[in-house]
Write an enzyme that holds these catalytic residues in place. Structure first.
Site, PDB file in Angstrom:
ATOM      1  N   LYS A  79       0.871  -1.169   0.000  1.00  0.00           N
ATOM      2  CA  LYS A  79       0.000   0.000   0.000  1.00  0.00           C
ATOM      3  C   LYS A  79       0.911   1.223   0.000  1.00  0.00           C
ATOM      4  O   LYS A  79       1.631   1.481   0.969  1.00  0.00           O
ATOM      5  CB  LYS A  79      -0.917   0.020   1.217  1.00  0.00           C
ATOM      6  CG  LYS A  79      -1.868   1.214   1.189  1.00  0.00           C
ATOM      7  CD  LYS A  79      -2.611   1.393   2.496  1.00  0.00           C
ATOM      8  CE  LYS A  79      -3.414   2.690   2.434  1.00  0.00           C
ATOM      9  NZ  LYS A  79      -3.925   3.093   3.757  1.00  0.00           N
ATOM     10  N   ALA A  83      -9.764   5.789   3.898  1.00  0.00           N
ATOM     11  CA  ALA A  83      -9.676   6.996   4.736  1.00  0.00           C
ATOM     12  C   ALA A  83     -11.003   7.745   4.787  1.00  0.00           C
ATOM     13  O   ALA A  83     -11.645   7.974   3.771  1.00  0.00           O
ATOM     14  CB  ALA A  83      -8.567   7.940   4.289  1.00  0.00           C
ATOM     15  N   GLY A  84     -11.352   8.131   6.007  1.00  0.00           N
ATOM     16  CA  GLY A  84     -12.521   8.975   6.232  1.00  0.00           C
ATOM     17  C   GLY A  84     -13.775   8.232   6.627  1.00  0.00           C
ATOM     18  O   GLY A  84     -14.721   8.839   7.143  1.00  0.00           O
ATOM     19  N   ASN A  98      -9.956   1.611   9.566  1.00  0.00           N
ATOM     20  CA  ASN A  98      -9.118   1.427  10.758  1.00  0.00           C
ATOM     21  C   ASN A  98      -9.671   2.226  11.937  1.00  0.00           C
ATOM     22  O   ASN A  98     -10.226   1.672  12.880  1.00  0.00           O
ATOM     23  CB  ASN A  98      -7.686   1.808  10.462  1.00  0.00           C
ATOM     24  CG  ASN A  98      -6.723   1.512  11.617  1.00  0.00           C
ATOM     25  OD1 ASN A  98      -5.543   1.774  11.535  1.00  0.00           O
ATOM     26  ND2 ASN A  98      -7.191   0.937  12.717  1.00  0.00           N
ATOM     27  N   SER A  99      -9.558   3.545  11.867  1.00  0.00           N
ATOM     28  CA  SER A  99      -9.924   4.383  13.013  1.00  0.00           C
ATOM     29  C   SER A  99     -11.370   4.184  13.452  1.00  0.00           C
ATOM     30  O   SER A  99     -11.670   4.194  14.655  1.00  0.00           O
ATOM     31  CB  SER A  99      -9.698   5.868  12.680  1.00  0.00           C
ATOM     32  OG  SER A  99      -8.338   6.118  12.416  1.00  0.00           O
TER      33      SER A  99
END
Length: 280
Positions: A120, A207-208, A229-230
């Protein structure tokens, strides 16, 4: 076993009629997860299992340096069941990214994945908004493809850059939905839709994503996969959220395959109006 039977049985291993294919490798799950920000490695492992993902990304530099939360991380995962996606997080230039990608490939080999050439690609010089550098990303991708890597580049939702990266040999495109870790959801829908429409390789929204509904939206748009992830690691109950993300990704994919009804600007009754009882 049919595709619908495998769905009803919650069995990914048999849903071969709708597999995600990246660089000739097949995956039945379309959810990828990360390994950062968890309060413990044991919880991270439980969340990977709960999500039923098959690809997990690992920050090579943080593992190599044994950064907080990463010591022993790579060794803790059963890589006979999970495909490792080494990432070049923390790199600010193409040269750095290429060096870290090489380390990632060696790390995968040491952990038993001898034929793993995935990377990645992240090149992020911006410390505030963590936006990827398009020029350095393209330069690094060109070099890594030459060296035989299967490159999965993290990019802004830029359709022109996406096409260039596809042309140089990248195996996926990974446009951001909104800034990393922001949980804002998909704020670049128009451009992402163009990327999806024009790409001949898988498009993974990265992301996001902050909620299962964001993951489902990405899949309903026609994305091939999502990376989360987050949203899992920082949730109040990561195990529940991991499970929810896995289900939402599957639901969104099924909705995309099912094809939503046309949007109309007027009402239309669900039941036919013929042979109805009328007053006399």
């Amino acid at each position: 076993m049919t595709f619908l039977q495998s769905i009803n049985n919650n069995d990914h291993s048999n849903s071969s009629s709708d597999e995600l294919i990246i660089a000739n490798r097949k995956f039945s799950s379309r959810l990828m997860t990360g390994t950062g920000k968890y309060p413990s490695i044991s919880l991270m492992k439980e969340c990977i299992e709960a999500s039923q993902c098959q690809i997990v990304t690992v920050a090579v530099r943080r593992v190599q340096s044994e950064a907080p939360g990463h010591k022993g991380l790579a060794e803790s995962i059963d890589w006979t069941k999970i495909w490792m996606l080494p990432n070049t997080a923390g790199c600010k230039t193409s040269d750095e990214a290429v060096r870290v990608a090489r380390l990632g490939r060696e790390m995968a080999k040491l952990l038993g994945q001898e034929n793993n050439n995935f990377v990645k690609l992240e090149v992020i010089p911006d410390p505030k908004y963590l936006l990827p550098d398009p020029i350095e990303t393209l330069n690094a991708a060109i070099q890594l493809v030459k060296e035989g890597f299967a490159v999965l580049p993290y990019i802004n939702a830029d359709p022109i850059l996406a096409k260039r990266l596809e042309e140089v040999g990248c195996v996926t495109l990974m446009p951001l939905g909104s800034p990393i870790g922001s949980g804002q959801g998909i704020r670049n829908q128009a451009n992402i839709s163009i990327i999806i429409a024009e790409a001949n390789i898988p498009v993974i929204i990265d992301a996001g994503i902050g909620s299962p509904s964001d993951a489902s939206q990405a899949m309903e748009m026609g994305a091939d996969a999502v990376l989360v992830n987050s949203a899992i690691a920082l949730s109040q109950n990561p195990l529940y959220m991991a499970k929810a993300m896995g289900l939402a990704t599957r639901a969104g994919r099924l909705a995309y395959l099912g094809g939503r009804m046309p949007i109309k600007h007027y009402a239309e009754a669900s039941s036919p109006l013929t042979h109805t009882i009328t007053s006399t």
